[in-house]
Design a protein around this motif. Structure first.
Motif, PDB file in Angstrom:
ATOM      1  N   GLU A 190      35.412  30.879  -4.760  1.00  8.80           N
ATOM      2  CA  GLU A 190      35.867  30.053  -5.882  1.00  8.80           C
ATOM      3  C   GLU A 190      37.304  29.579  -5.689  1.00  8.80           C
ATOM      4  O   GLU A 190      37.796  28.760  -6.444  1.00  8.80           O
ATOM      5  N   GLU A 191      37.983  30.130  -4.707  1.00  7.19           N
ATOM      6  CA  GLU A 191      39.377  29.786  -4.413  1.00  7.19           C
ATOM      7  C   GLU A 191      39.473  29.274  -2.967  1.00  7.19           C
ATOM      8  O   GLU A 191      40.087  29.909  -2.110  1.00  7.19           O
ATOM      9  N   PRO A 192      38.879  28.106  -2.645  1.00  9.75           N
ATOM     10  CA  PRO A 192      38.866  27.666  -1.239  1.00  9.75           C
ATOM     11  C   PRO A 192      40.251  27.399  -0.654  1.00  9.75           C
ATOM     12  O   PRO A 192      40.485  27.659   0.524  1.00  9.75           O
ATOM     13  N   ALA A 193      41.179  26.894  -1.437  1.00 11.65           N
ATOM     14  CA  ALA A 193      42.524  26.635  -0.912  1.00 11.65           C
ATOM     15  C   ALA A 193      43.218  27.952  -0.556  1.00 11.65           C
ATOM     16  O   ALA A 193      43.850  28.062   0.500  1.00 11.65           O
ATOM     17  N   ALA A 194      43.089  28.946  -1.425  1.00 13.39           N
ATOM     18  CA  ALA A 194      43.690  30.256  -1.157  1.00 13.39           C
ATOM     19  C   ALA A 194      43.044  30.897   0.066  1.00 13.39           C
ATOM     20  O   ALA A 194      43.732  31.453   0.923  1.00 13.39           O
ATOM     21  N   LEU A 195      41.726  30.804   0.157  1.00 13.61           N
ATOM     22  CA  LEU A 195      41.008  31.363   1.302  1.00 13.61           C
ATOM     23  C   LEU A 195      41.467  30.692   2.590  1.00 13.61           C
ATOM     24  O   LEU A 195      41.784  31.371   3.574  1.00 13.61           O
ATOM     25  N   ASN A 196      41.556  29.382   2.596  1.00 11.83           N
ATOM     26  CA  ASN A 196      41.992  28.667   3.800  1.00 11.83           C
ATOM     27  C   ASN A 196      43.441  28.979   4.149  1.00 11.83           C
ATOM     28  O   ASN A 196      43.790  29.084   5.328  1.00 11.83           O
ATOM     29  N   ALA A 197      44.294  29.134   3.156  1.00 17.34           N
ATOM     30  CA  ALA A 197      45.693  29.493   3.420  1.00 17.34           C
ATOM     31  C   ALA A 197      45.768  30.864   4.079  1.00 17.34           C
ATOM     32  O   ALA A 197      46.506  31.059   5.061  1.00 17.34           O
ATOM     33  N   LEU A 198      45.010  31.820   3.561  1.00 15.07           N
ATOM     34  CA  LEU A 198      45.004  33.157   4.156  1.00 15.07           C
ATOM     35  C   LEU A 198      44.415  33.122   5.570  1.00 15.07           C
ATOM     36  O   LEU A 198      44.883  33.840   6.462  1.00 15.07           O
ATOM     37  N   LEU A 199      43.412  32.285   5.778  1.00 18.76           N
ATOM     38  CA  LEU A 199      42.840  32.128   7.126  1.00 18.76           C
ATOM     39  C   LEU A 199      43.884  31.578   8.099  1.00 18.76           C
ATOM     40  O   LEU A 199      43.988  32.043   9.240  1.00 18.76           O
ATOM     41  N   VAL A 200      44.644  30.597   7.657  1.00 19.53           N
ATOM     42  CA  VAL A 200      45.691  30.018   8.506  1.00 19.53           C
ATOM     43  C   VAL A 200      46.722  31.086   8.857  1.00 19.53           C
ATOM     44  O   VAL A 200      47.134  31.208  10.014  1.00 19.53           O
ATOM     45  N   LEU A 201      47.118  31.890   7.877  1.00 22.70           N
ATOM     46  CA  LEU A 201      48.151  32.892   8.127  1.00 22.70           C
ATOM     47  C   LEU A 201      47.651  34.018   9.029  1.00 22.70           C
ATOM     48  O   LEU A 201      48.275  34.335  10.037  1.00 22.70           O
ATOM     49  N   ALA A 202      46.528  34.632   8.634  1.00 22.55           N
ATOM     50  CA  ALA A 202      46.014  35.744   9.434  1.00 22.55           C
ATOM     51  C   ALA A 202      45.522  35.258  10.795  1.00 22.55           C
ATOM     52  O   ALA A 202      45.731  35.922  11.813  1.00 22.55           O
ATOM     53  N   GLY A 203      44.890  34.095  10.794  1.00 15.17           N
ATOM     54  CA  GLY A 203      44.305  33.587  12.021  1.00 15.17           C
ATOM     55  C   GLY A 203      45.290  32.965  12.980  1.00 15.17           C
ATOM     56  O   GLY A 203      45.272  33.240  14.183  1.00 15.17           O
ATOM     57  N   ARG A 204      46.166  32.102  12.470  1.00 13.90           N
ATOM     58  CA  ARG A 204      47.072  31.385  13.354  1.00 13.90           C
ATOM     59  C   ARG A 204      48.450  32.048  13.422  1.00 13.90           C
ATOM     60  O   ARG A 204      48.966  32.308  14.494  1.00 13.90           O
ATOM     61  N   TYR A 205      49.079  32.312  12.274  1.00 11.57           N
ATOM     62  CA  TYR A 205      50.434  32.886  12.295  1.00 11.57           C
ATOM     63  C   TYR A 205      50.429  34.255  12.977  1.00 11.57           C
ATOM     64  O   TYR A 205      51.294  34.563  13.769  1.00 11.57           O
ATOM     65  N   PHE A 206      49.426  35.086  12.628  1.00  5.66           N
ATOM     66  CA  PHE A 206      49.338  36.426  13.213  1.00  5.66           C
ATOM     67  C   PHE A 206      48.332  36.494  14.370  1.00  5.66           C
ATOM     68  O   PHE A 206      48.004  37.585  14.833  1.00  5.66           O
ATOM     69  N   ASP A 207      47.842  35.333  14.818  1.00  7.66           N
ATOM     70  CA  ASP A 207      47.018  35.221  16.026  1.00  7.66           C
ATOM     71  C   ASP A 207      45.764  36.080  16.019  1.00  7.66           C
ATOM     72  O   ASP A 207      45.423  36.711  17.019  1.00  7.66           O
ATOM     73  N   GLN A 208      45.017  36.084  14.927  1.00  3.28           N
ATOM     74  CA  GLN A 208      43.810  36.903  14.852  1.00  3.28           C
ATOM     75  C   GLN A 208      42.529  36.090  14.762  1.00  3.28           C
ATOM     76  O   GLN A 208      41.471  36.638  14.447  1.00  3.28           O
TER      77      GLN A 208
END
Length: 190
Positions: free
Chosen positions: A163-181
């Protein structure tokens, strides 16, 4: 860095400009937190908010979310009733985040990710995860990398029903790209 994925490739891509904006805002937040910490905010000499004990998972859940969300864990190592609870939970603040040391921050990230394994991503859960990620410092311990990889997997699994796609995508960007996971196949390249 994550190299292989057992998750299917996503059909939905995160817009590159938006992802870069999320990363820039996150970097600005981290710099602001460092500046406040240097000014003594959240330090041991200033006012501190009482928080649950480090191992009190249920206490932390009540502290963060109050009565607004059910705690997914039924058993506890310890339970502390000395912390003042608010029925609506406690939102992360600069002073509160800066009173957490690195060990506590890592433990709280692990708790929040574990809770997310059996819950939907609510607005408050996303706020807490975003705030706690801002307190993590590179290089990460391998256990924290594993927790963040678990977060990426869970977010990818929740993607279609969130229900929170923007929040989910933001967390994906951070965990996935910023922290390289996450790999580029999982969240795109930006």
């Amino acid at each position: 860095r994550s190299t292989a994925s057992d998750l299917p490739e996503t059909k939905e891509t995160i817009p590159v400009a938006w992802a870069r904006s999320v990363l820039a805002d996150f970097s600005d937040l981290r710099l602001a937190l460092e500046a406040h910490a240097a000014a003594g905010v959240g330090g041991k000499s200033g006012p501190r908010m009482p928080v649950p004990r480090l191992k009190d998972s249920r206490g932390w859940h009540r502290f963060c979310f109050g009565d607004t969300e059910a705690c997914p864990e039924s058993s506890d190592e310890e339970e502390d009733t000395t912390v003042v609870e608010t029925p609506q939970g406690t939102l992360p603040s600069v002073r509160l985040l800066l009173q957490f040391d690195f060990v506590m921050t890592q433990r709280l990230v692990a708790m929040h990710v574990r809770w997310l394994d059996s819950c939907a991503l609510s607005h408050n859960r996303a706020l807490w995860l975003y705030a706690l990620l801002a307190r993590l410092h590179k290089p990460l311990h391998r256990d924290t990398c594993a927790v963040l990889r678990q977060l990426v997997k869970r977010l990818l699994a929740l993607r279609d029903s969130c229900e929170e796609p923007a929040a989910l995508n933001a967390l994906l960007v951070l965990a996935g790209r910023y922290f390289d996971q996450a790999s580029a196949d999982e969240i795109g390249s930006f």
